[in-house]
Design a protein around this motif. Structure first.
Motif, PDB file in Angstrom:
ATOM      1  N   ILE A  19      51.848 -38.107  10.715  1.00  0.00           N
ATOM      2  CA  ILE A  19      51.951 -36.931   9.842  1.00  0.00           C
ATOM      3  C   ILE A  19      53.324 -36.278  10.006  1.00  0.00           C
ATOM      4  O   ILE A  19      54.002 -35.961   9.022  1.00  0.00           O
ATOM      5  CB  ILE A  19      50.838 -35.913  10.157  1.00  0.00           C
ATOM      6  N   ASN A  20      53.724 -36.078  11.255  1.00  0.00           N
ATOM      7  CA  ASN A  20      55.016 -35.469  11.563  1.00  0.00           C
ATOM      8  C   ASN A  20      56.151 -36.240  10.883  1.00  0.00           C
ATOM      9  O   ASN A  20      56.986 -35.668  10.189  1.00  0.00           O
ATOM     10  CB  ASN A  20      55.188 -35.436  13.087  1.00  0.00           C
TER      11      ASN A  20
ATOM     12  N   LEU B 175      56.060 -38.538   8.452  1.00  0.00           N
ATOM     13  CA  LEU B 175      55.951 -38.562   6.996  1.00  0.00           C
ATOM     14  C   LEU B 175      56.448 -37.245   6.392  1.00  0.00           C
ATOM     15  O   LEU B 175      57.239 -37.245   5.442  1.00  0.00           O
ATOM     16  CB  LEU B 175      54.504 -38.823   6.579  1.00  0.00           C
ATOM     17  N   LEU B 176      56.022 -36.116   6.959  1.00  0.00           N
ATOM     18  CA  LEU B 176      56.468 -34.820   6.449  1.00  0.00           C
ATOM     19  C   LEU B 176      57.967 -34.607   6.700  1.00  0.00           C
ATOM     20  O   LEU B 176      58.660 -34.050   5.849  1.00  0.00           O
ATOM     21  CB  LEU B 176      55.659 -33.688   7.062  1.00  0.00           C
TER      22      LEU B 176
ATOM     23  N   ILE C 136      59.642 -36.513   3.943  1.00  0.00           N
ATOM     24  CA  ILE C 136      59.451 -35.864   2.633  1.00  0.00           C
ATOM     25  C   ILE C 136      60.286 -34.590   2.533  1.00  0.00           C
ATOM     26  O   ILE C 136      60.990 -34.380   1.533  1.00  0.00           O
ATOM     27  CB  ILE C 136      57.960 -35.570   2.380  1.00  0.00           C
ATOM     28  N   PHE C 137      60.214 -33.739   3.549  1.00  0.00           N
ATOM     29  CA  PHE C 137      60.983 -32.485   3.516  1.00  0.00           C
ATOM     30  C   PHE C 137      62.487 -32.746   3.445  1.00  0.00           C
ATOM     31  O   PHE C 137      63.210 -32.072   2.735  1.00  0.00           O
ATOM     32  CB  PHE C 137      60.678 -31.614   4.740  1.00  0.00           C
TER      33      PHE C 137
ATOM     34  N   SER D 259      63.382 -29.394   8.785  1.00  0.00           N
ATOM     35  CA  SER D 259      62.254 -30.233   8.363  1.00  0.00           C
ATOM     36  C   SER D 259      61.395 -30.630   9.555  1.00  0.00           C
ATOM     37  O   SER D 259      60.164 -30.645   9.476  1.00  0.00           O
ATOM     38  CB  SER D 259      62.763 -31.506   7.681  1.00  0.00           C
TER      39      SER D 259
ATOM     40  N   ALA E 172      57.477 -29.925  10.031  1.00  0.00           N
ATOM     41  CA  ALA E 172      56.597 -31.086  10.181  1.00  0.00           C
ATOM     42  C   ALA E 172      55.838 -31.039  11.498  1.00  0.00           C
ATOM     43  O   ALA E 172      54.639 -31.362  11.546  1.00  0.00           O
ATOM     44  CB  ALA E 172      57.418 -32.373  10.083  1.00  0.00           C
TER      45      ALA E 172
ATOM     46  N   VAL F 274      52.917 -28.440  11.290  1.00  0.00           N
ATOM     47  CA  VAL F 274      51.767 -28.958  10.543  1.00  0.00           C
ATOM     48  C   VAL F 274      51.018 -29.975  11.409  1.00  0.00           C
ATOM     49  O   VAL F 274      49.785 -29.942  11.505  1.00  0.00           O
ATOM     50  CB  VAL F 274      52.201 -29.589   9.205  1.00  0.00           C
TER      51      VAL F 274
END
Length: 129
Positions: free
Chosen positions: A20-21, A23-24, A27-28, A39, A43, A46
């Motif tokens: 998750i970290n 991927l975010l 994306i960011f 970012s 990340a 989240v």
């Protein structure tokens, strides 16, 4: 044996959080054009909330409480313990990316790995004691 199984669960949740970290972070940084360090902070936060919730419901389910106040207090404690892990992760991300010119996604994985053991010790001993 129970503690070893708990460590495996914690590692599984951590691996999911790392996904998750990362991927975010990508994306960011790539799609929203946010500086990769900013970012990373977003990340990580989240991922921390997702990991905390999974650990509360699965890894440490025998120690969890259904009381919302206790849940929120543990979430706050978890974030406080992880500040050092966040610092380790972001420092390594920055040093490897800026000084050694390693692609920021690879640097992030190394930073995550370095923060893992510290986070497990703090979470198991202080958040869900």
């Amino acid at each position: 044996m129970i503690e070893f199984l708990r460590l495996l669960k914690f590692a599984s949740v951590g691996a999911f959080g790392a996904l998750i970290n990362t991927l975010l972070l990508y994306i960011f940084t790539e799609y929203f054009r946010i500086y990769y360090i900013v970012s990373s902070v977003l990340a990580i936060e989240v991922a921390i909330v997702v990991q905390f919730t999974l650990n509360d419901r699965w890894t440490f389910k025998d120690k969890r409480s259904t009381n919302v106040r206790i849940f929120l207090f543990r979430l706050l404690k978890s974030n406080l313990w992880r500040v050092a892990g966040i610092f380790v992760n972001i420092s390594i991300l920055y040093v490897l990316t800026e000084l050694f010119k390693i692609y920021y996604i690879f640097s992030n994985f190394i930073g995550i790995g370095c923060a893992f053991i510290f986070n497990y010790i703090m979470e198991s001993k202080l958040t869900w004691r």
